[in-house]
Scaffold this active site. Structure first.
Site, short mmCIF file in Angstrom:
data_model
loop_
_atom_site.label_atom_id
_atom_site.label_comp_id
_atom_site.label_asym_id
_atom_site.label_seq_id
_atom_site.Cartn_x
_atom_site.Cartn_y
_atom_site.Cartn_z
N ASP A 1 0.85 -1.18 0.00
CA ASP A 1 0.00 0.00 0.00
C ASP A 1 0.90 1.25 0.00
OD1 ASP A 1 -2.97 0.95 0.48
OD2 ASP A 1 -1.81 1.98 2.02
N TYR B 1 -1.85 11.10 2.12
CA TYR B 1 -2.78 11.35 1.01
C TYR B 1 -2.78 12.83 0.63
CZ TYR B 1 -4.57 6.65 1.68
OH TYR B 1 -4.67 5.28 1.76
N HIS C 1 -6.94 -6.62 -0.85
CA HIS C 1 -5.85 -5.65 -0.70
C HIS C 1 -4.89 -6.01 0.43
CE1 HIS C 1 -3.96 -1.73 -1.04
NE2 HIS C 1 -4.15 -1.51 0.25
#
Length: 322
Positions: A105, A235, A300
């Site tokens: 990730d 982010y 994921h």
């Protein structure tokens, strides 16, 4: 967990918590969002037992590592700087000039940056879930995601400091983290205001089989202590990282690489991703890519879902280089 040693080291102006176990060639494990060193618990124990020194930090903003206040302190350059300083401390170049790296990730994104910026410190890379995404001057990341997915897409929702934190606080940040860790469908994640996870919040989180109550409690407790702002700040630097990457336009990753992801991973179903992975784009940008493995029925959280299989893949790959 038994045998795992914890310590805090000073790196790049912050204090970083690390967990490690074993002796032998160093493997640096880099976690993603919303995770911690703990996400690698199975790999730390598994690879240590196979003759490696397994080391997993809490990245800046997470867990026992410092969380700087400024959003601007979470760029790819800051985080790679942390890792280089960490390696200089735990594996000085005169003793171990190159190390193995595993990322998942956001940890995979950071690992790609590490290989792009400092390939001299990486012996081989095994990345999970997020392939290399090269700089493209035509597409600014956040506005591109917003155009594809709309304003409720999780990456878009994470952009404004304080907003999603307040909404997570209403349901409890620990619960929000467990909701995110329990998301295992191959569709984009949307977080509409007032209906964050699309189901009643007065019922327990439906934990996946690989996440025990003990594991869930660890994650929830750690994020309740630290908050989630540091993690979200990664982010908030997508566009800044894009700008900082401009000097590496058309650069390739020049270290040996293996890659794996699940076919139920929401990253795998992003527009253009399957074509990029399977039809030459990935290999063009990562010329020493040995294999891009897509595993059926896995989502994921691949290294936590199928830890034994991932451990064997890591061992088989890294064994070629020593």
């Amino acid at each position: 967990m038994e045998g795992i040693q914890h310590k805090t080291v000073s790196v790049n102006g912050i204090n970083m918590h690390i967990a490690e176990k074993g002796e032998g060639p160093l493997i640096l494990f880099l976690h993603g969002f919303p995770e911690l060193w703990y996400s690698w618990r199975n790999q730390i124990n598994g690879l240590a037992a196979l003759g490696y020194r397994a080391l997993a930090p809490d990245l800046r903003g997470y867990g026992g590592t410092d969380a700087p206040d400024s959003v601007a302190d979470y760029t790819c350059c800051h985080v790679v700087g942390d890792l280089i300083a960490l390696l200089d401390t735990v594996a000085p170049p005169e003793k171990e000039d190159k190390v193995f790296v595993v990322g998942h990730d956001w940890g995979a994104l950071i690992a790609w940056y590490l290989c792009l910026f400092r390939p001299d410190r990486v012996k081989a890379l095994f990345n999970l879930s997020v392939p290399f995404i090269p700089y493209d001057p035509r597409f600014k990341p956040v506005e591109t995601w917003k155009a594809f997915y709309g304003k409720d897409h999780y990456i878009v929702r994470f952009q404004e400091p304080g907003v999603i934190e307040a909404e997570f606080a209403e349901i409890g940040v620990g619960r929000a983290v467990l909701e995110l860790l329990s998301y295992r469908v191959p569709n984009p994640l949307y977080l509409p205001k007032g209906n964050l996870f699309g189901h009643p919040l007065d019922s327990p989180v439906n934990l996946p089989p690989w996440l025990s109550e003990k594991d869930a409690d660890y994650y929830a407790t750690q994020f309740q202590i630290t908050g989630i702002t540091g993690a979200l700040n990664y982010y908030r630097n997508f566009d800044r990282n894009w700008e900082l990457s401009a000097p590496w336009w058309k650069s390739q990753i020049k270290v040996p690489v293996k890659f794996a992801m699940g076919d139920l991973d929401l990253v795998y179903t992003m527009p253009g991703m399957k074509d990029y992975i399977h039809n030459g784009g990935f290999k063009r940008d990562v010329p020493f890519l040995e294999e891009a493995l897509v595993i059926n029925g896995v989502s994921h959280w691949i290294h936590q879902e199928i830890p034994d299989q991932i451990n064997q893949l890591l061992f088989d790959f890294f064994s070629k280089f020593h």
